[in-house]
Design a protein around this motif. Structure first.
Motif, PDB file in Angstrom:
ATOM      1  N   ALA A 172     -13.497  -1.752   4.448  1.00 48.41           N
ATOM      2  CA  ALA A 172     -13.448  -2.344   3.107  1.00 48.41           C
ATOM      3  C   ALA A 172     -14.813  -2.284   2.430  1.00 48.41           C
ATOM      4  O   ALA A 172     -14.914  -2.075   1.216  1.00 48.41           O
ATOM      5  CB  ALA A 172     -12.963  -3.787   3.202  1.00 48.41           C
TER       6      ALA A 172
ATOM      7  N   LYS B 170      -7.095  -0.982  -2.749  1.00 47.20           N
ATOM      8  CA  LYS B 170      -7.455  -2.380  -2.963  1.00 47.20           C
ATOM      9  C   LYS B 170      -6.291  -3.304  -2.636  1.00 47.20           C
ATOM     10  O   LYS B 170      -6.469  -4.354  -2.003  1.00 47.20           O
ATOM     11  CB  LYS B 170      -7.913  -2.573  -4.411  1.00 47.20           C
ATOM     12  CG  LYS B 170      -8.375  -3.980  -4.740  1.00 47.20           C
ATOM     13  CD  LYS B 170      -8.872  -4.054  -6.181  1.00 47.20           C
ATOM     14  CE  LYS B 170      -9.326  -5.463  -6.519  1.00 47.20           C
ATOM     15  NZ  LYS B 170      -9.794  -5.554  -7.931  1.00 47.20           N
TER      16      LYS B 170
ATOM     17  N   TYR C 150      -5.794  -3.734   1.070  1.00 46.45           N
ATOM     18  CA  TYR C 150      -6.723  -4.644   1.742  1.00 46.45           C
ATOM     19  C   TYR C 150      -6.581  -6.091   1.283  1.00 46.45           C
ATOM     20  O   TYR C 150      -6.721  -7.020   2.093  1.00 46.45           O
ATOM     21  CB  TYR C 150      -8.168  -4.185   1.503  1.00 46.45           C
ATOM     22  CG  TYR C 150      -8.572  -3.003   2.338  1.00 46.45           C
ATOM     23  CD1 TYR C 150      -8.815  -3.126   3.694  1.00 46.45           C
ATOM     24  CD2 TYR C 150      -8.729  -1.746   1.766  1.00 46.45           C
ATOM     25  CE1 TYR C 150      -9.190  -2.037   4.468  1.00 46.45           C
ATOM     26  CE2 TYR C 150      -9.106  -0.649   2.520  1.00 46.45           C
ATOM     27  CZ  TYR C 150      -9.322  -0.809   3.872  1.00 46.45           C
ATOM     28  OH  TYR C 150      -9.694   0.276   4.637  1.00 46.45           O
ATOM     29  N   THR C 151      -6.327  -6.325  -0.007  1.00 50.68           N
ATOM     30  CA  THR C 151      -6.400  -7.685  -0.557  1.00 50.68           C
ATOM     31  C   THR C 151      -5.051  -8.272  -0.911  1.00 50.68           C
ATOM     32  O   THR C 151      -5.003  -9.315  -1.568  1.00 50.68           O
ATOM     33  CB  THR C 151      -7.289  -7.677  -1.811  1.00 50.68           C
ATOM     34  OG1 THR C 151      -6.688  -6.835  -2.817  1.00 50.68           O
ATOM     35  CG2 THR C 151      -8.682  -7.172  -1.494  1.00 50.68           C
TER      36      THR C 151
ATOM     37  N   GLU D 194      -1.941 -10.535  -0.961  1.00 55.14           N
ATOM     38  CA  GLU D 194      -1.809 -11.908  -0.484  1.00 55.14           C
ATOM     39  C   GLU D 194      -0.731 -12.067   0.589  1.00 55.14           C
ATOM     40  O   GLU D 194      -0.695 -13.082   1.284  1.00 55.14           O
ATOM     41  CB  GLU D 194      -1.482 -12.839  -1.662  1.00 55.14           C
ATOM     42  CG  GLU D 194      -2.591 -12.956  -2.692  1.00 55.14           C
ATOM     43  CD  GLU D 194      -3.820 -13.650  -2.136  1.00 55.14           C
ATOM     44  OE1 GLU D 194      -3.679 -14.390  -1.140  1.00 55.14           O
ATOM     45  OE2 GLU D 194      -4.926 -13.446  -2.679  1.00 55.14           O
TER      46      GLU D 194
ATOM     47  N   GLY E   8      -2.043  -8.150   3.306  1.00 57.33           N
ATOM     48  CA  GLY E   8      -3.298  -7.420   3.203  1.00 57.33           C
ATOM     49  C   GLY E   8      -4.143  -7.571   4.457  1.00 57.33           C
ATOM     50  O   GLY E   8      -4.115  -8.599   5.138  1.00 57.33           O
TER      51      GLY E   8
ATOM     52  N   LEU F 293      -7.305  -7.887   4.701  1.00 58.13           N
ATOM     53  CA  LEU F 293      -8.389  -8.860   4.545  1.00 58.13           C
ATOM     54  C   LEU F 293      -7.890 -10.271   4.273  1.00 58.13           C
ATOM     55  O   LEU F 293      -8.707 -11.193   4.180  1.00 58.13           O
ATOM     56  CB  LEU F 293      -9.323  -8.430   3.405  1.00 58.13           C
ATOM     57  CG  LEU F 293     -10.105  -7.141   3.623  1.00 58.13           C
ATOM     58  CD1 LEU F 293     -10.907  -6.799   2.377  1.00 58.13           C
ATOM     59  CD2 LEU F 293     -11.027  -7.267   4.819  1.00 58.13           C
ATOM     60  N   HIS F 294      -6.598 -10.439   4.133  1.00 63.88           N
ATOM     61  CA  HIS F 294      -6.057 -11.768   3.832  1.00 63.88           C
ATOM     62  C   HIS F 294      -5.880 -12.551   5.133  1.00 63.88           C
ATOM     63  O   HIS F 294      -5.258 -12.074   6.083  1.00 63.88           O
ATOM     64  CB  HIS F 294      -4.719 -11.660   3.108  1.00 63.88           C
ATOM     65  CG  HIS F 294      -4.074 -12.983   2.836  1.00 63.88           C
ATOM     66  ND1 HIS F 294      -4.632 -13.908   1.973  1.00 63.88           N
ATOM     67  CD2 HIS F 294      -2.933 -13.542   3.317  1.00 63.88           C
ATOM     68  CE1 HIS F 294      -3.858 -14.977   1.932  1.00 63.88           C
ATOM     69  NE2 HIS F 294      -2.818 -14.775   2.745  1.00 63.88           N
TER      70      HIS F 294
ATOM     71  N   LYS G 252     -13.049  -9.762   1.076  1.00 68.87           N
ATOM     72  CA  LYS G 252     -11.918  -9.764   0.156  1.00 68.87           C
ATOM     73  C   LYS G 252     -12.369 -10.192  -1.241  1.00 68.87           C
ATOM     74  O   LYS G 252     -11.980  -9.583  -2.253  1.00 68.87           O
ATOM     75  CB  LYS G 252     -10.830 -10.700   0.671  1.00 68.87           C
ATOM     76  CG  LYS G 252      -9.599 -10.809  -0.233  1.00 68.87           C
ATOM     77  CD  LYS G 252      -8.571 -11.723   0.383  1.00 68.87           C
ATOM     78  CE  LYS G 252      -7.360 -11.858  -0.539  1.00 68.87           C
ATOM     79  NZ  LYS G 252      -7.712 -12.470  -1.830  1.00 68.87           N
ATOM     80  N   ASP G 253     -13.190 -11.245  -1.320  1.00 69.47           N
ATOM     81  CA  ASP G 253     -13.708 -11.680  -2.628  1.00 69.47           C
ATOM     82  C   ASP G 253     -14.584 -10.607  -3.262  1.00 69.47           C
ATOM     83  O   ASP G 253     -14.535 -10.398  -4.488  1.00 69.47           O
ATOM     84  CB  ASP G 253     -14.502 -12.977  -2.455  1.00 69.47           C
ATOM     85  CG  ASP G 253     -13.623 -14.132  -1.983  1.00 69.47           C
ATOM     86  OD1 ASP G 253     -12.394 -14.050  -2.200  1.00 69.47           O
ATOM     87  OD2 ASP G 253     -14.167 -15.084  -1.384  1.00 69.47           O
TER      88      ASP G 253
ATOM     89  N   ASP H 210     -12.383  -7.887  -4.681  1.00 68.98           N
ATOM     90  CA  ASP H 210     -11.617  -8.310  -5.861  1.00 68.98           C
ATOM     91  C   ASP H 210     -12.412  -8.166  -7.158  1.00 68.98           C
ATOM     92  O   ASP H 210     -11.831  -7.931  -8.216  1.00 68.98           O
ATOM     93  CB  ASP H 210     -11.159  -9.762  -5.691  1.00 68.98           C
ATOM     94  CG  ASP H 210      -9.988  -9.880  -4.717  1.00 68.98           C
ATOM     95  OD1 ASP H 210      -9.228  -8.896  -4.600  1.00 68.98           O
ATOM     96  OD2 ASP H 210      -9.844 -10.937  -4.073  1.00 68.98           O
TER      97      ASP H 210
END
Length: 247
Positions: A57, A76, A79-80, A82, A85, A87-88, A218-219, A222
């Protein structure tokens, strides 16, 4: 006015040098004892997988401008998302390092061994220094210092008239305790078990929480603003070429 002292050479021969040699030998001995007490732990597949996801990521975030917008958005979401993902991290599944330590007896035992290998030798050494060398003025720093350094350099000497640049034997012990990291790195290698400052910082925590790294990455992913650099590449190449031809 601060008093100027004349240090006896016997203090150098029987206090300063022996204390420094003992601190170095104790550090080397503690390294080998810690190495013998160290338990080999198999790597956790889940932690390795999460670390690889964070690296991938991070590479996507750094090289976002070299892929089209549609491809970047697809990656994206991968990975993200909700729901599933990579990274979630669900709120109920966040890893608690303290609970992990108490649930894993090998981790708790290894931490206790590391702490004992540091606390016991240093406690005995400090008692030896405090009993035999308490009250000695062992050395003098060859440059002037302010009064703020008095409590650090003159531990065990309650004389405000002595110049701040003089170092007591007890303070010399602490200076060797926290200042021999470079010497141990040369003797024992970079990854040695005698880094007391790092060990003391590790005693205040219980481990590493990979869920925090996943959430932070993740942040970061985003808020990335996609800017595809390929359409501008031809213009930049032509500008560089014209600049070189004109020169």
């Amino acid at each position: 006015m601060a008093e100027e002292l004349v240090l006896d050479t016997a203090i150098r021969d029987w206090v300063l040098i022996p204390l420094s040699i003992v601190m170095v030998l104790i550090g080397i001995l503690r390294y080998f004892v810690s190495k013998l007490m160290r338990t080999t732990q198999s790597p956790d597949a889940k932690i390795i997988k999460e670390g690889q996801v964070v690296i991938r990521a991070r590479n996507l975030r750094a090289a976002a401008g070299f892929i089209p917008l549609k491809a970047f958005r697809a990656r994206k979401v991968y990975y993200t998302n909700e729901e599933n993902g990579l990274l979630h991290v669900p709120k109920g599944q966040a890893q608690n390092p303290q609970a992990q330590m108490f649930s894993d007896p090998n981790m708790a035992m290894d931490m206790m061994k590391k702490n004992l290998s540091m606390i016991i030798p240093q406690t005995l050494t400090f008692a030896w220094v405090n009993f035999f060398f308490s009250g000695f003025v062992a050395a003098k720093i060859p440059f002037p210092l302010t009064q703020r350094f008095r409590s650090m350099l003159q531990n065990g000497i309650d004389l405000s008239t002595v110049d701040v640049s003089y170092v007591s034997s007890r303070s010399w012990y602490f200076l060797n305790l926290f200042g021999l990291r470079g010497l141990f790195s040369l003797i024992l290698g970079e990854e040695n078990a005698t880094d007391d400052t790092q060990r003391m910082m590790q005693m205040s925590g219980f481990g590493f929480d990979p869920s925090k790294s996943l959430g932070a990455e993740k942040d970061g992913l985003d808020i990335v603003q996609h800017d595809w650099v390929l359409p501008k590449f031809e213009q930049r190449a032509q500008a560089v070429l014209r600049k070189r031809l004109s020169s």
